[in-house]
Design a protein around this motif. Structure first.
Motif, PDB file in Angstrom:
ATOM      1  N   THR A  42       4.040   1.568  -0.852  1.00 40.54           N
ATOM      2  CA  THR A  42       4.844   1.677  -2.073  1.00 40.54           C
ATOM      3  C   THR A  42       4.005   2.247  -3.208  1.00 40.54           C
ATOM      4  OG1 THR A  42       6.184  -0.228  -1.383  1.00 40.54           O
ATOM      5  CG2 THR A  42       6.269   0.394  -3.699  1.00 40.54           C
ATOM      6  N   THR A  43       2.760   1.814  -3.308  1.00 38.52           N
ATOM      7  CA  THR A  43       1.850   2.375  -4.309  1.00 38.52           C
ATOM      8  C   THR A  43       1.683   3.876  -4.104  1.00 38.52           C
ATOM      9  OG1 THR A  43       0.638   0.283  -4.401  1.00 38.52           O
ATOM     10  CG2 THR A  43      -0.464   2.230  -5.287  1.00 38.52           C
ATOM     11  N   GLY A  57      -3.159   2.549  -1.266  1.00 37.13           N
ATOM     12  CA  GLY A  57      -2.120   3.562  -1.391  1.00 37.13           C
ATOM     13  C   GLY A  57      -2.656   4.886  -1.895  1.00 37.13           C
ATOM     14  N   SER A  66       0.825  -1.205   0.000  1.00 34.54           N
ATOM     15  CA  SER A  66       0.000   0.000   0.000  1.00 34.54           C
ATOM     16  C   SER A  66       0.862   1.258   0.000  1.00 34.54           C
ATOM     17  CB  SER A  66      -0.928  -0.014   1.223  1.00 34.54           C
ATOM     18  OG  SER A  66      -1.677   1.181   1.311  1.00 34.54           O
ATOM     19  N   TYR A 118      -5.809  -2.868  -4.463  1.00 32.14           N
ATOM     20  CA  TYR A 118      -4.594  -2.049  -4.511  1.00 32.14           C
ATOM     21  C   TYR A 118      -4.904  -0.547  -4.406  1.00 32.14           C
ATOM     22  CZ  TYR A 118      -3.030  -6.530  -6.280  1.00 32.14           C
ATOM     23  OH  TYR A 118      -2.768  -7.869  -6.419  1.00 32.14           O
TER      24      TYR A 118
END
Length: 308
Positions: free
Chosen positions: A44-45, A236, A42, A233
């Motif tokens: 990193t996104t 993030g 999360s 996803y």
């Protein structure tokens, strides 16, 4: 007053997003069989999204250079750049405990920590707006939130392991209050919101990388697999908006009021999600709805007191 109301409304919407992020990251952790891995993915996104935004915004890059220069000269201190580590604890707690406790109970635990933490941070003057007095209305908020979370626990809404696990989101709530304050200082140093969000995401991702390395050393690679549906996803992206709102409004409304508005949004969003799409813990009870209503009323009281 108009700016305060606008800031509170923005923070409320951010809180709803925070509840959605908790549900998404909790579901992702279930698929990966690892809460730290879900938090790292999360964050990193979020970092990738912020880097892309920086690449398209020359003024924001100039603000980032200004913040780095002030860090080198000591006018921005290193500890003021650690908001991302606080946020990492919150995101990790979503993956580790939100699915076990249920979104509503998880949010109540965050409420207790965030309210008490916001009161302490405002009193200490850590936020860029300086010290804010401990009025009676402000002082009653953490007590009422803690009593609400205690009554839910005593009523047996979660098993004993779940109660012990509630300490994690409680600590994460305190960390969120600190994060809002120090990120506001970074925003003040950079002169813009986006550089502060980038530093927050970079520090948080680094902290989660260290934590994930420790998990790998002890337990090995997670046993789950990456889900195929895109909504797993979105945590993030939601986190970027959540952080940006906090950075933008904390100077105007203070850490406690920011936390209260976020809490009201979190509880409202958590109850709505648990009602529409219940998690493993099932639908919330009557006390959950009463808690959300009480929190909304408390926010209105503190806004009115801050006006005078």
């Amino acid at each position: 007053m108009r700016g305060t109301v606008a800031g509170v409304l923005a923070a409320f919407l951010g809180g709803i997003g925070g509840a959605a992020q908790s549900r998404v990251n909790g579901a992702l952790a279930g698929r990966l069989h690892d809460g730290i891995a879900a938090a790292l993915l999360s964050n990193t996104t979020a970092l990738v999204l912020v880097i892309a935004a920086l690449a398209a915004a020359p003024a924001a890059r100039a603000g980032l250079r200004l913040a780095v220069d002030r860090l080198r000269r000591g006018t921005l201190r290193p500890w003021e750049c650690l908001g991302g580590a606080c946020g990492a604890l919150y995101v990790a707690s979503q993956g580790i405990s939100a699915g076990v406790l249920g979104l509503a109970v998880f949010t109540v635990a965050v409420v207790a920590g965030q309210s008490a933490g916001g009161l302490a941070v405002d009193r200490a003057g850590i936020a860029p707006g300086g010290r804010r007095p401990v009025t009676r209305a402000r002082a009653l908020v953490p007590r009422s939130r803690w009593r609400r979370s205690s009554s839910r626990s005593a009523a047996g809404s979660a098993p004993v392991p779940g109660l012990a696990l509630a300490v994690l989101p409680l600590a994460a709530g305190v960390a969120l209050a600190v994060q809002g304050a120090v990120n506001g200082r970074v925003r003040q140093a950079a002169g813009a919101v986006l550089p502060a969000v980038f530093i927050n995401a970079a520090v948080g991702t680094a902290a989660l990388l260290l934590a994930f390395g420790g998990v790998l050393a002890v337990h090995g690679w997670p046993g789950g697999s990456l889900p195929g549906r895109p909504w797993f996803y979105l945590g993030g992206a939601i986190g970027v908006g959540f952080t940006a709102i906090g950075v933008a409004v904390v100077r105007r409304i203070g850490v406690l009021l920011l936390g209260l508005a976020v809490i009201a949004g979190q509880l409202t969003g958590a109850l709505a999600l648990d009602l529409i799409a219940p998690g493993p813990a099932g639908r919330p009870g009557v006390t959950g709805y009463l808690g959300a209503g009480l929190t909304l009323a408390t926010v209105l009281v503190v806004v009115a007191r801050d006006r005078t």
